[in-house]
Scaffold this motif. Structure first.
Motif, PDB file in Angstrom:
ATOM      1  N   GLN A   1      -4.971   4.086   5.686  1.00  0.00           N
ATOM      2  CA  GLN A   1      -3.686   4.517   5.107  1.00  0.00           C
ATOM      3  C   GLN A   1      -2.758   3.303   4.945  1.00  0.00           C
ATOM      4  OE1 GLN A   1      -1.903   7.470   7.559  1.00  0.00           O
ATOM      5  NE2 GLN A   1      -1.296   8.747   5.847  1.00  0.00           N
ATOM      6  N   ARG A   2      -2.756   2.466   5.961  1.00  0.00           N
ATOM      7  CA  ARG A   2      -1.881   1.284   5.924  1.00  0.00           C
ATOM      8  C   ARG A   2      -2.281   0.350   4.769  1.00  0.00           C
ATOM      9  NH1 ARG A   2      -2.378  -2.611  10.796  1.00  0.00           N
ATOM     10  NH2 ARG A   2      -3.365  -3.986   9.298  1.00  0.00           N
ATOM     11  N   LEU A   3      -3.596   0.152   4.621  1.00  0.00           N
ATOM     12  CA  LEU A   3      -4.051  -0.746   3.559  1.00  0.00           C
ATOM     13  C   LEU A   3      -3.810  -0.146   2.174  1.00  0.00           C
ATOM     14  CD1 LEU A   3      -5.331  -2.493   5.796  1.00  0.00           C
ATOM     15  CD2 LEU A   3      -7.257  -2.838   4.248  1.00  0.00           C
ATOM     16  N   GLU A   4      -4.033   1.160   2.047  1.00  0.00           N
ATOM     17  CA  GLU A   4      -3.784   1.794   0.747  1.00  0.00           C
ATOM     18  C   GLU A   4      -2.308   1.693   0.394  1.00  0.00           C
ATOM     19  OE1 GLU A   4      -7.501   4.886   0.238  1.00  0.00           O
ATOM     20  OE2 GLU A   4      -5.741   5.581   1.356  1.00  0.00           O
ATOM     21  N   GLY A   5      -1.455   1.776   1.421  1.00  0.00           N
ATOM     22  CA  GLY A   5      -0.018   1.574   1.208  1.00  0.00           C
ATOM     23  C   GLY A   5       0.288   0.180   0.686  1.00  0.00           C
ATOM     24  N   ASP A   6      -0.574  -0.775   1.020  1.00  0.00           N
ATOM     25  CA  ASP A   6      -0.408  -2.160   0.532  1.00  0.00           C
ATOM     26  C   ASP A   6      -1.098  -2.364  -0.820  1.00  0.00           C
ATOM     27  OD1 ASP A   6       1.021  -2.972   2.710  1.00  0.00           O
ATOM     28  OD2 ASP A   6      -0.681  -3.853   3.772  1.00  0.00           O
ATOM     29  N   GLY A   7      -1.615  -1.270  -1.387  1.00  0.00           N
ATOM     30  CA  GLY A   7      -2.220  -1.362  -2.712  1.00  0.00           C
ATOM     31  C   GLY A   7      -3.698  -1.685  -2.713  1.00  0.00           C
TER      32      GLY A   7
END
Ligand code: SF4
Length: 482
Positions: free
Chosen positions: A115-121
């Protein structure tokens, strides 16, 4: 459970990787793959559904030229069984492929990190832990400007769970392991002719030491829990960092998963299994020996447990069930239907072996109980007078969150029935298990170095809400209640 391989500094590295993967095929039969780096520094990979001999055949090996290669055999634990989830993953950024990664083990905090990485695109191609590990490393290296070693070390600190991992990056190879050392990972060496200082060339990695002999490599040592190793051409292997936490080696690797000819966690697998058999025999002094008593395993993973039992009891050892080796491990087949079909195809009783015999039938574990029920019925149908089941592990009462595909708590037979009900369900005359306390004697002075959570629920990382759903108390699970 999966298996990884890595070879550095040997021409035709992908052929060696394929050989190692073939030796550890028992760790995963759904898919496999390999990536190699050619003389011009380009990475080439091939992966697919199926066994090593088919997917990584000689044509493929010839195409994957170069002196550095990594590979993987997979059975699905997290993410579905398809080619996208097969490994190794090549992690590409805007300017092309930068690294390839293969890993064994499951992460507890996969969802949170993704989730954190997807938030970073970051865009993912699979649901696989190895891709996540690779993308975090790449982000820290490329976006944050950390060196590769720093990026791996920071990633290693953030991941919770099991990972035994190999990474190819430019002309380097890295091998690292989670700080608890859940899954095995060993380093070996292929001796080179000529003199000179030993260098990284000819260094290999494998999930199990049984993968080394097949390519003429000798075991050097395990990659230590929490260690990061770097291999660079012409230089010695460098232990970049070593940050271990409380050891939690998977005890089930010793009981069942690993090949008996492997050495891991400082133990020799077949010897541990023989000790388990002797321990079961010591509890059985009420079961009289005699000419009609035969000790036999459910082949193959229980062979050495049965041998240890028979030796300790000075009883006859027999192989009353023949195993068809063209049928894979039934445990690692993904559905109940395929597991049931696998049992029927896999075992056949020897003619004239069983009539009039009291059989001590040894199995390594009972998970759902469905396969063992069929085997007991097969042995009874073949004429056994009595069947005494002895199980080389304690009752399985909890799922594994560290890379083994065990079912939910509700599906585990030991959570649904009493010992007597299980005996009756399986159709045996008696049934005994190993006890969790027996590990003290089986692993003298090292009991606390092993994870036994699926037997005692003492999870070092209890999943969220686990304690509330648990009706068997666990000190660590209790602590986890907010
Ligand atoms: S929970 Fe069981 S199978 Fe999973 S790592 Fe621990 S001992 Fe091994």
């Amino acid at each position: 459970m999966c298996g990884v391989a890595g070879v550095f500094g040997i021409e035709g590295a992908s052929s060696h990787v394929a050989s190692i993967l073939f030796a550890i095929q028992h760790r995963g039969q759904e898919s496999c793959g390999a990536v190699a780096r050619d003389a011009r520094g380009r990475m080439h990979g091939h992966k697919g559904m199926g066994l090593v001999k088919q997917v990584l055949n000689e044509d493929v090996q010839a195409r994957l030229s170069g002196s550095t290669s990594i590979g993987h055999v997979r059975y699905p634990t997290a993410g579905c069984s398809d080619e996208l989830n097969s490994q190794p993953h090549i992690i590409e950024l805007d300017h092309g492929p930068i690294m390839a990664i293969a890993s064994n083990g499951d992460l507890i905090n996969y969802g949170e990190l993704r989730q954190r990485l997807e938030g970073d695109g970051v865009v993912f191609k699979s649901d696989n832990d190895a891709e996540l590990i690779g993308r975090i490393i790449a982000l820290y290296h490329v976006r944050d400007g950390l060196s590769m070693e720093e990026a791996i070390a920071r990633t290693q600190r953030e991941l919770k769970g099991a990972f035994s991992t190999v990474v190819m990056y430019r002309d380097l190879l890295y091998a690292f392991r989670d700080p608890h050392g859940f899954r095995p990972l060993v380093m070996g060496h292929i001796p080179r002719t000529g003199s000179g200082e030993p260098t990284s060339e000819g260094t290999v990695f494998a999930s199990e030491s049984c993968g080394l002999g097949i390519i003429g490599a000798r075991l050097l040592r395990e990659v230590k829990p929490g260690e990061i190793l770097r291999l660079e051409a012409g230089k010695p292997v460098v232990s970049v960092s070593h940050a271990p936490l409380e050891p939690k080696h998977c005890v089930f690797e010793l009981i069942y998963f690993s090949r008996p000819d492997s050495q891991e966690f400082g133990e020799t697998v077949y010897q541990t299994r023989e000790r388990i058999g002797a321990c079961l025999a010591a509890k059985d002094d009420h079961l009289p020996n005699g000419e009609d008593l035969v000790v036999m395993p459910v082949p193959d993973s229980s062979n050495f447990i049965a041998l240890g039992y028979a030796k300790a009891k000075e009883a006859e050892f027999g192989m009353g069930l023949l195993r068809n080796h063209y049928v894979g491990r039934t445990f690692i087949k993904p559905t109940q239907a395929s597991r049931d079909e696998g049992v029927k195809q896999k075992f056949n009783p020897l003619p004239d072996f069983f009539p009039g015999k009291r059989v001590v039938l040894i199995d390594d574990s009972i998970v759902r109980g469905t396969s063992l029920k069929k085997i007991v019925s097969m042995v009874r149908g073949a004429g056994a007078k009595e069947i005494h089941l002895r199980i080389g592990s304690p009752k399985v009462i909890g799922p594994c969150y560290y890379g083994i595909d065990t079912p939910t708590r509700d599906e585990l037979i030991a959570n649904r029935m009493t010992g007597e009900e299980i005996r009756a369900y399986l159709g045996a005359d008696s049934l005994e298990w190993l006890e969790v306390g027996d590990f003290e004697g089986l692993l003298p002075g090292r009991r606390k170095d092993f994870c036994t959570a699926c037997f005692d629920l003492d999870y070092i990382y209890p999943p969220e809400g686990f304690a509330e759903k648990t009706n068997v108390p666990s000190a660590r699970a209790e602590e986890a209640i907010p």
